[in-house]
Scaffold this active site. Structure first.
Site, PDB file in Angstrom:
ATOM      1  CB  THR A   2      -2.827   5.210  -8.924  1.00  0.00           C
ATOM      2  OG1 THR A   2      -2.654   4.982 -10.285  1.00  0.00           O
ATOM      3  CG2 THR A   2      -2.530   6.898  -8.865  1.00  0.00           C
ATOM      4  N   GLY A  11       1.393 -12.481   4.265  1.00  0.00           N
ATOM      5  CA  GLY A  11       1.412 -10.948   3.541  1.00  0.00           C
ATOM      6  C   GLY A  11       1.891 -10.954   1.875  1.00  0.00           C
ATOM      7  CG  ASP A  29       1.733 -10.808 -11.050  1.00  0.00           C
ATOM      8  OD1 ASP A  29       1.514  -9.308 -10.975  1.00  0.00           O
ATOM      9  OD2 ASP A  29       2.785 -10.991 -10.792  1.00  0.00           O
ATOM     10  CE  LYS A  34       5.200  -8.939 -11.906  1.00  0.00           C
ATOM     11  NZ  LYS A  34       5.134  -9.665 -10.479  1.00  0.00           N
TER      12      LYS A  34
END
Lengths: 351, 351
Positions: free
Chosen positions: B98, B208, B222, B226
């Site tokens: 999701t 993209g 981000d 990680k």
């Protein structure tokens, strides 16, 4: 606790480093891995041989002086007796690390065959037996319910066969290509800094990267054997060295290097194998000017690397040391760990 | 033949690509892997939900038009009913994909928890639940005798957690450092070609690579998540994002880039975690000018990579795609393959 009893065939730098790992870290590794390691036989051209089923005192081995042999040791002799030891050792795993002729794979192939036929698993970093006879040797291993593992035959301890087998499951690998000779890669890098081929080779020899006779390194035959292993193991081919066209770095000129550098490209000695449109495997060793964005272009110094082209994941690359005594000894340990796991589960090892 | 029945929670690009793999390659994979895959439930914010214990017709799903929903399908509804489906699906493996908030990990964490508590294994590529709650979720999985696997949470399909777990056994990893954000790496590379940060980000958006809001990419958050995953999984740490100092690439100037280039160095956004002398884990995200010989210096474009510093093997590096729908879908497949193997052998998965 489980335990593996080990016979060391050859006691040069790699097996000596392996024995040192067992001596220094055996207890910690046993805690971590769930099995102990015990050296029960050593044979060596210079030291002779010793078999002690209750475990050899490694500190005493490391303390041996230049002219000492195993003569006079319990179970010892002044001569190596490789074949006798391989047949009669109480070891369940034989570590084959002799000086083996890369042209005919001997005496490595005979050692591996004898060990497997007498019901012992074998680990080796000798590329000759793997490149020239892995098919036959794997069949013998299967027949006798034992294992033949050889991760270190391609890039010493850097995982490549196990990388493909364990982490790329479900993918179709269409091509493997690699930088598989540290000397050649070092030499090409130094030529980028302006050295001649000869001067760069001499420097690599001084640093211990290159052999006294660097022919196998810069002529490509070392990589040729590794390409055979990669093609057979990863692409499921059944090729021999004669099937791999081979061109070393001796024809790369300073002008070639300069022209590539002007375009941002770098010359690398690339060993590769791929399946063509008909399904046939095409394999080669040759110097290639790689664009800076190529995954192997940035592999510097004596480092080795292999790229895998896959259907779903594109290109993945693993890089690391391709030589070194301790690094290669780790390959032996990693194979023993894989064999132990395979003995506890119905899965294949080394392929 | 063994079979795994799968519930897909979320049907965006990644789960759609996964369903396509099952549809296109399911038979070939079954031959190769020894088990079949069958999709028995799908929920999606837009499509609604469907549960069919005898397997959903994927061709019909792919043929759905823009405004279609699962309303009217056998076992179908116009609304997603995530929680209901996770509890009541006949699937043995739930794929959680999701849109999950990286700050609190929801709804992913709740989905994973519910699935594990109802006795289903879970695979996900959502980094939020893994970075924020893997300890709790792994304990729940163990309690219920099921598996929680998340290879794709760090570098999509490029193996990193499984690389360490399967191919570096017996080694002590002292430090991990990586290029873990493709957008940042692409932007830094374009700045080397003379673009400004803003122009390079705009280009990455056009291609993209970058989100409409690139803050998490170029600000480092981000990578921060990680790094938490790498530290906890590979160094055995127990840290949270707040423990990772974080600096993105927004402060890197064209002058910094030029100065590094003059010395042959390259700026990279590096996420790293290491154990210091006291055994404490020190983790950070920050731009670093790497010498050309550094194993991460040659990682170009949107490619990701992680280097492992080890005791016996020195530094080994794995590189490959860090994003992409099909590549990330492969991570899900690789986790399912690992779960199937773990169910057939008493070994751990995902750690």
């Amino acid at each position: 606790m489980d335990r593996h009893d080990i016979a060391l065939i050859g006691f040069g730098g790699v097996n000596r480093a392996f024995a040192q790992i067992v001596h220094d870290r055996g207890e910690r590794l046993a805690d971590e891995l769930g099995f102990a390691l015990r050296i029960v036989a050593i044979t060596d051209l210079r030291l002779g041989s010793v078999m002690q089923s209750d475990g050899i005192d490694l500190a005493a081995v490391f303390a041996m002086q230049a002219d000492d042999t195993f003569a006079g040791w319990r179970g010892g002799a002044a001569v190596p007796q490789n074949d006798y030891v391989i047949r009669h050792t109480t070891a369940d795993i034989v570590v084959e690390a002799t000086f083996t002729n890369p042209l005919d794979g001997e005496p490595g192939i005979s050692h591996v065959r004898t060990a497997l036929e007498s019901g012992k698993s074998v680990v080796t970093t000798n590329k000759g037996p793997v490149a020239l006879a892995s098919g036959e040797l794997n069949r013998i291993a299967a027949t006798h319910g034992v294992f033949f593992a050889y991760e270190g035959s391609v890039m010493s301890g850097t995982p490549v066969l196990r990388f493909a087998a364990e982490t790329l499951k479900g993918l179709r690998v269409t091509e493997v290509q690699g930088i598989l000779n540290g000397t050649s890669n070092y030499v090409l890098g130094r030529m980028e800094n302006g050295l001649s081929l000869d001067a760069a080779v001499a420097e690599a020899q001084q640093l211990g990267y290159a052999e006294a006779d660097p022919t196998a390194d810069i002529g490509g035959s070392d990589v040729q054997l590794k390409v055979v292993i990669l093609a057979n193991e990863i692409l499921g081919a059944d090729i021999t060295p004669a099937d791999v066209t081979c061109e070393g770095i001796v024809g790369v000129t300073p002008e070639d290097i300069a022209r590539a550098a002007a375009e941002g490209a770098r010359w690398k000695l690339i060993g590769s194998a791929r399946r063509d449109e008909t399904g046939a495997v095409v394999a080669s060793v040759r110097p290639v000017a790689l664009a800076a964005t190529h995954p192997l272009a940035g592999v510097s110094g004596a480092t080795n690397a292999v790229s895998f082209d896959t259907d779903l994941l594109g290109t993945v690359t693993v890089s690391g040391p391709g030589a070194g005594r301790v690094e290669t000894a780790y390959a032996l340990l990693s194979d023993i760990i894989a064999i132990d796991a395979a003995q506890h589960a119905p899965i294949e090892v080394g392929s």
